[in-house]
Design a protein around this motif. Structure first.
Motif, PDB file in Angstrom:
ATOM      1  N   MET A   1       0.904  -1.345  -0.087  1.00 36.22           N
ATOM      2  CA  MET A   1       0.095  -0.050   0.035  1.00 36.22           C
ATOM      3  C   MET A   1       0.890   1.118  -0.130  1.00 36.22           C
ATOM      4  O   MET A   1       1.645   1.495   0.972  1.00 36.22           O
ATOM      5  N   SER A   5      -2.803   5.208  -1.962  1.00 32.54           N
ATOM      6  CA  SER A   5      -3.948   3.940  -1.868  1.00 32.54           C
ATOM      7  C   SER A   5      -4.303   3.860  -0.366  1.00 32.54           C
ATOM      8  O   SER A   5      -5.696   3.680  -0.003  1.00 32.54           O
ATOM      9  N   ALA A   6      -3.246   4.282   0.585  1.00 31.10           N
ATOM     10  CA  ALA A   6      -4.018   4.405   2.000  1.00 31.10           C
ATOM     11  C   ALA A   6      -4.812   5.549   2.236  1.00 31.10           C
ATOM     12  O   ALA A   6      -5.791   5.397   3.119  1.00 31.10           O
ATOM     13  N   TYR A   9      -8.198   4.781   0.959  1.00 29.25           N
ATOM     14  CA  TYR A   9      -8.802   3.597   1.823  1.00 29.25           C
ATOM     15  C   TYR A   9      -9.293   4.485   3.313  1.00 29.25           C
ATOM     16  O   TYR A   9     -10.537   4.337   3.692  1.00 29.25           O
ATOM     17  N   LEU A  83       4.621   1.829   5.713  1.00 27.37           N
ATOM     18  CA  LEU A  83       4.247   1.347   4.554  1.00 27.37           C
ATOM     19  C   LEU A  83       5.252   1.008   3.647  1.00 27.37           C
ATOM     20  O   LEU A  83       5.577   1.507   2.550  1.00 27.37           O
ATOM     21  N   ARG A  89      -1.419  -5.980   2.574  1.00 26.51           N
ATOM     22  CA  ARG A  89      -2.512  -4.996   2.489  1.00 26.51           C
ATOM     23  C   ARG A  89      -3.715  -5.456   3.318  1.00 26.51           C
ATOM     24  O   ARG A  89      -4.440  -4.459   4.098  1.00 26.51           O
ATOM     25  N   GLU A  93      -5.569  -2.876   5.999  1.00 21.97           N
ATOM     26  CA  GLU A  93      -6.812  -2.456   6.183  1.00 21.97           C
ATOM     27  C   GLU A  93      -7.685  -2.786   7.480  1.00 21.97           C
ATOM     28  O   GLU A  93      -8.337  -1.939   7.923  1.00 21.97           O
TER      29      GLU A  93
END
Length: 126
Positions: A1, A5-6, A9, A83, A89, A93
């Motif tokens: 990630m 993308s973090a 999310y 990260l 991943r 999450e």
């Protein structure tokens, strides 16, 4: 990630928003004015601070070298996660979901109930 993308999310959580109270280099993700994550760079790595149950926080630090006590945070309740690709991943999450859920549990009853009514328990406490 990676950073983007973090960020995506984190902001996908119900009513989550981004703030920059510490300056332009550290994004703070909030729900109802309460912080549930920070996202920024520490050196060359992206790092995310996440709220965590104290017992689970220690266990995660023992399992993953990329998880350390929360940088500039209460080290009992917060972890910093680098990260760097070493934490899968789905686990990242899960940590984000858990941080968000812990903060929601600490909201005023009326705020918490409004979120649950609007989004359902599954969306809040994944």
């Amino acid at each position: 990630m990676d950073y983007q993308s973090a960020r995506t999310y984190l902001l996908s959580k119900p009513e989550a928003f981004e703030d920059f109270p510490f300056g332009p280099d550290t994004a703070v993700m909030k729900i109802k004015q309460r912080m549930f994550a920070t996202l920024g760079y520490q050196g060359e790595h992206v790092a995310i601070n996440l709220k965590c149950d104290p017992t689970e926080a220690v266990m995660l630090r023992d399992v993953f070298t990329a998880v350390i006590p929360g940088y500039h945070m209460n080290k009992k309740h917060w972890n910093t996660v680098f990260l760097d690709g070493s934490v899968p991943r789905p686990e990242l999450e899960r940590m984000i979901d858990r941080s968000y859920g812990l903060v929601v549990k600490g909201l005023k009853k009326i705020e918490r109930e409004a979120l649950l009514l609007s989004y359902g328990e599954a969306a809040i406490y994944r």
